[in-house]
Write a protein that holds these residues in place. Structure first.
Motif, PDB file in Angstrom:
ATOM      1  N   UNK A 138       0.806  -1.228   0.000  1.00 13.42           N
ATOM      2  CA  UNK A 138       0.000   0.000   0.000  1.00 13.42           C
ATOM      3  C   UNK A 138       0.836   1.273   0.000  1.00 13.42           C
ATOM      4  N   UNK A 139       1.977   1.240   0.690  1.00  9.21           N
ATOM      5  CA  UNK A 139       2.799   2.458   0.750  1.00  9.21           C
ATOM      6  C   UNK A 139       4.266   2.068   0.701  1.00  9.21           C
ATOM      7  N   UNK A 202      -2.387  10.930   3.286  1.00  8.44           N
ATOM      8  CA  UNK A 202      -1.622  10.002   4.124  1.00  8.44           C
ATOM      9  C   UNK A 202      -2.283   8.627   4.162  1.00  8.44           C
ATOM     10  N   UNK A 203      -1.468   7.621   4.450  1.00  9.39           N
ATOM     11  CA  UNK A 203      -1.948   6.247   4.646  1.00  9.39           C
ATOM     12  C   UNK A 203      -1.392   5.804   5.989  1.00  9.39           C
ATOM     13  N   UNK A 204      -2.257   5.685   6.985  1.00 10.55           N
ATOM     14  CA  UNK A 204      -1.822   5.411   8.356  1.00 10.55           C
ATOM     15  C   UNK A 204      -2.365   4.074   8.850  1.00 10.55           C
ATOM     16  N   UNK A 205      -1.475   3.223   9.369  1.00 11.34           N
ATOM     17  CA  UNK A 205      -1.932   1.991  10.021  1.00 11.34           C
ATOM     18  C   UNK A 205      -2.316   2.370  11.447  1.00 11.34           C
ATOM     19  N   UNK A 206      -3.622   2.471  11.701  1.00 14.01           N
ATOM     20  CA  UNK A 206      -4.101   2.903  13.018  1.00 14.01           C
ATOM     21  C   UNK A 206      -4.147   1.733  13.993  1.00 14.01           C
ATOM     22  N   UNK A 229      -6.919   1.072   8.942  1.00 13.33           N
ATOM     23  CA  UNK A 229      -6.138   2.145   8.319  1.00 13.33           C
ATOM     24  C   UNK A 229      -6.989   3.384   8.126  1.00 13.33           C
ATOM     25  N   UNK A 230      -6.379   4.559   8.374  1.00 13.00           N
ATOM     26  CA  UNK A 230      -7.049   5.780   7.946  1.00 13.00           C
ATOM     27  C   UNK A 230      -6.215   6.457   6.876  1.00 13.00           C
ATOM     28  N   UNK A 232      -5.934  10.013   4.960  1.00 17.93           N
ATOM     29  CA  UNK A 232      -6.364  11.421   4.941  1.00 17.93           C
ATOM     30  C   UNK A 232      -6.309  11.917   3.500  1.00 17.93           C
TER      31      UNK A 232
END
Lengths: 359, 359
Positions: A138-139, A202-206, A229-230, A232
């Motif tokens: 994903x990133x 952004x790609x965040x693993x929450x 994941x969120x 933004x």
């Protein structure tokens, strides 16, 4: 963890301590005070005012789209004041003109009905493997989101926005101190730091979890692995369209079996810097707080502001009586009483100036 | 979850229910009974017997290496009987001749002193990203471990071992039913399934966790991400050497900052099929249980057997009075009383036959 019980509304050192004292009772009551003052001193408000109080923002406003669609005709006005807002660390009034969008998803991989002893790892599939492999697609290490077409609709900051961003306060030092870190991702600093902070999708693993997450060396082969994941988003990035691209990406990379559930999808909101309400809010803030106001092109956070800016098409500013040490969503949430009163004056001043400008 | 309280030792349907009834009090007491019988009926045992009872196996036997080194000279005998063993699902006596080795590690990535709101994801590093990327470099989709040199010392099964494996019972059906799965990794079945199950070195993610792992869509940027892995090893694979290769692999792939803590390291153990004790145990099992015994070249599980096979250099067989529905390490652990008594006879018969064979 609360010094003062969360439902005590204890007053100490000029602050009211209570759950919701700042987010969002402080702003609601402060605004009611402004209207009350108009009614007592002048017998009424100087312009028409419509209130929307929604009680489900913290769980993603699941019924708000329906509400907006139903009452669209009755809700439209010239400009809107958003639910939060207040001062920065230097007590300067903040005028925030936008929010990032957000797509929040949960991934689930299940490979068996129950966990196994890990002696079976040679023959039974472990769901944590496809999960980590999927996430790794994903990133990339440079922070680039690798989902095909993710950046297609990204709108760069305008020259006017970049000028404002250049003058926005630099939060690098306080974030570094708070987190005990020496530097930021990719060595970001200064203007580049601010552009990334406020502008980058952004790609965040929450969250991620599977198997044994406690002490000791349990040898378990888990049956389920999950991640949250969120993402933004900037203006014009459509979360529903991007959720589709995410699913296509998974299928294309051999992860079509990963279950994806959408948990929130908010487009971004952005009010033009040149909007009358933005200028009125900044000028009034300076008058009330005697400090140069700070305009934020956008917050890096998200929320359902897009219903007002994108659907009802109203310029919207976030101003109010919050302060950075309010501890919202945390123990010892509090509302500074001085800012509460000044915030009411700020709102009153904006209402008055807005009414005058529309005459 | 216990039908009978874990310290009640309740007897029902021919079973004793209690924590430890099977693992490992059943085997210990069953063996004491065998010796007791020799002493009562014959006035003594027919050969010299040395006992080792170690109480820390469940936490990785942290002091056993020291014990073995210190008392090596006093411990050596001709052959050893291991602490577990018993019957299979068809009540056939199992003679297990080995255990896999194990390397157990915990990974930790920490990028800040505390968690952040995920609005900072554009500038603050999320430790879950390097963790999942690092894990994705360890094993490919075909189950091949990608750590350089991991397979260097892997010893394939001998022709004799392969023949025994071919005749070992196929557990495919019962595992599929238990887990509710349709097939195994890479479509493994039959002989290939058994070779993979008993022979393949494995890399298992036993646990992974970071950030928000509960309900709802919390937007957190975690400061710490962790994972636990167990690697099962074959004979001649040295866990200490492999831990070094793992660390080199991480450094080579840009993950030198990932903290690695070794939590367990056991080499594999393997007793030759042709050992006298293996043959004696199988023959005695047949005589006591009136069923054809099953020889397992190795268990797919791990344990500190290598101290006996590799350091004290004694052929070692795992036989005893366990049965597959003992629920060891789980609620309602129990010991079948009939197998407990027959297991004592099996041990007595092995002692007697071994003494005769050494005359």
């Amino acid at each position: 963890m609360w010094t003062h019980p969360p439902f005590s509304a204890a007053v100490e050192d000029g602050r009211v301590y209570a759950r919701g004292a700042s987010d969002n009772k402080g702003n609601i009551v402060s605004r009611l005070m402004a209207i009350d003052a108009f009614q007592k001193a002048r017998g009424g408000v100087p312009c028409n005012i419509k209130w929307v109080i929604e009680g489900e923002e913290e769980i993603g406003s699941p019924h708000f789209a329906e509400f907006i669609a139903k009452y669209k005709g009755r809700l439209t006005v010239e400009s809107a004041i958003w639910e939060f807002g207040g001062l920065d660390y230097d007590d300067r009034p903040l005028v925030t003109l936008g929010l990032k969008g957000m797509l929040y998803v949960e991934f689930k991989v299940q490979t068996a009905l129950k966990d196994s002893h890990s002696a079976r790892a040679g023959v039974v599939e472990n769901p944590a493997w496809p999960l980590v492999r999927m996430l790794a697609t994903i990133q990339d290490e440079a922070g680039r989101i690798l989902i095909e077409g993710w950046y297609d609709d990204v709108k760069p900051f305008t020259a006017e926005e970049l000028e404002v961003i250049r003058s926005m306060p630099l939060e690098e030092h306080s974030i570094r101190d708070e987190l005990g870190i020496k530097s930021f991702l990719y060595g970001l600093t200064g203007f580049e730091f601010k552009k990334a902070f406020y502008g980058n999708p952004t790609a965040n693993i929450a969250g991620i979890w599977s198997g044994h997450t406690g002490l000791g060396h349990k040898t378990v082969l888990p049956s389920v692995a999950r991640a949250k994941m969120d993402f933004r988003l900037g203006p014009d990035q459509d979360p529903v369209k991007l959720a589709g691209k995410l699913k296509q990406h998974l299928a294309r990379h051999g992860f079509g079996d990963v279950e994806v559930s959408l948990q929130a999808e908010n487009p971004a909101a952005r009010t033009p810097i040149s909007s009358p309400i933005a200028k009125i809010a900044a000028r009034a803030g300076k008058e009330v707080f005697h400090k140069e106001p700070v305009t934020l092109v956008t917050s890096a956070a998200s929320g359902p502001m897009h219903y007002f800016t994108n659907i009802l098409r109203m310029p919207t500013v976030a101003i109010g009586c919050n302060h950075p040490r309010s501890n919202t969503h945390a123990p010892d949430e509090n509302q500074r009483i001085d800012v509460f009163v000044q915030g009411a004056k700020w709102i009153a001043k904006v209402i008055e100036d807005f009414a005058k400008s529309s005459e």
